[in-house]
Write a protein that holds these residues in place. Structure first.
Motif, PDB file in Angstrom:
ATOM      1  N   ILE A  37       0.834  -1.203   0.000  1.00  0.00           N
ATOM      2  CA  ILE A  37       0.000   0.000   0.000  1.00  0.00           C
ATOM      3  C   ILE A  37       0.868   1.250   0.000  1.00  0.00           C
ATOM      4  CG2 ILE A  37      -0.347   0.215   2.491  1.00  0.00           C
ATOM      5  CD1 ILE A  37      -3.372   0.697   1.713  1.00  0.00           C
ATOM      6  N   LEU A  38       2.016   1.206   0.648  1.00  0.00           N
ATOM      7  CA  LEU A  38       2.910   2.368   0.660  1.00  0.00           C
ATOM      8  C   LEU A  38       3.426   2.664  -0.741  1.00  0.00           C
ATOM      9  CD1 LEU A  38       4.350   4.549   2.240  1.00  0.00           C
ATOM     10  CD2 LEU A  38       6.184   2.923   2.687  1.00  0.00           C
ATOM     11  N   GLY A  39       3.795   1.636  -1.481  1.00  0.00           N
ATOM     12  CA  GLY A  39       4.258   1.823  -2.850  1.00  0.00           C
ATOM     13  C   GLY A  39       3.187   2.445  -3.726  1.00  0.00           C
ATOM     14  N   LEU A  40       1.954   2.030  -3.520  1.00  0.00           N
ATOM     15  CA  LEU A  40       0.846   2.599  -4.291  1.00  0.00           C
ATOM     16  C   LEU A  40       0.623   4.067  -3.940  1.00  0.00           C
ATOM     17  CD1 LEU A  40      -1.744  -0.317  -4.163  1.00  0.00           C
ATOM     18  CD2 LEU A  40      -0.412   0.425  -6.134  1.00  0.00           C
ATOM     19  N   PHE A  41       0.668   4.388  -2.653  1.00  0.00           N
ATOM     20  CA  PHE A  41       0.450   5.771  -2.233  1.00  0.00           C
ATOM     21  C   PHE A  41       1.499   6.712  -2.814  1.00  0.00           C
ATOM     22  CE2 PHE A  41      -2.385   4.494   1.352  1.00  0.00           C
ATOM     23  CZ  PHE A  41      -3.406   5.393   1.095  1.00  0.00           C
ATOM     24  N   THR A  42       2.730   6.236  -2.941  1.00  0.00           N
ATOM     25  CA  THR A  42       3.793   7.119  -3.414  1.00  0.00           C
ATOM     26  C   THR A  42       3.880   7.205  -4.928  1.00  0.00           C
ATOM     27  OG1 THR A  42       5.436   5.344  -3.287  1.00  0.00           O
ATOM     28  CG2 THR A  42       5.201   6.762  -1.352  1.00  0.00           C
ATOM     29  N   THR A  43       3.234   6.298  -5.647  1.00  0.00           N
ATOM     30  CA  THR A  43       3.405   6.253  -7.091  1.00  0.00           C
ATOM     31  C   THR A  43       2.123   6.354  -7.895  1.00  0.00           C
ATOM     32  OG1 THR A  43       5.305   4.832  -6.690  1.00  0.00           O
ATOM     33  CG2 THR A  43       4.511   4.955  -8.950  1.00  0.00           C
ATOM     34  N   LEU A  44       1.044   5.790  -7.412  1.00  0.00           N
ATOM     35  CA  LEU A  44      -0.170   5.683  -8.214  1.00  0.00           C
ATOM     36  C   LEU A  44      -0.812   7.043  -8.453  1.00  0.00           C
ATOM     37  CD1 LEU A  44      -1.655   3.300  -9.488  1.00  0.00           C
ATOM     38  CD2 LEU A  44      -3.185   3.321  -7.546  1.00  0.00           C
TER      39      LEU A  44
END
Length: 82
Positions: A37-44
């Motif tokens: 979820i952290l990766g999604l928050f920073t990139t999506l």
């Protein structure tokens, strides 16, 4: 560009975590583990086209579920068959 809304990010991550397959989202030169979820928050982002790479024992079911959740949130994703 603005980030996708929180509900979309949470639902994408929760959907991905239902599967054993590896699910990776590619956007330009970035690769994101969709289960993070952290990766999604920073990139999506809400705009743009994403490539989805799915590999594993339940890949076909995962591809269908992921494309459905992206469509639900009006986000464009292309499943890469590699």
């Amino acid at each position: 560009m603005p980030n996708a809304n929180n509900a979309a990010i949470v639902e994408i991550s929760q959907t991905a975590n239902k599967f054993r397959s590896s699910i990776v989202l590619q956007f330009e030169n970035k690769y994101i583990d969709v289960k993070s979820i952290l990766g999604l928050f920073t990139t999506l982002l809400t705009t743009g086209t994403y490539n989805l790479h799915v590999h594993g024992p339940d890949a076909e079911d995962a591809k269908k579920a992921m494309t459905d959740v992206f469509a639900k949130h009006n986000m464009s994703v292309t499943v890469v068959n590699d």
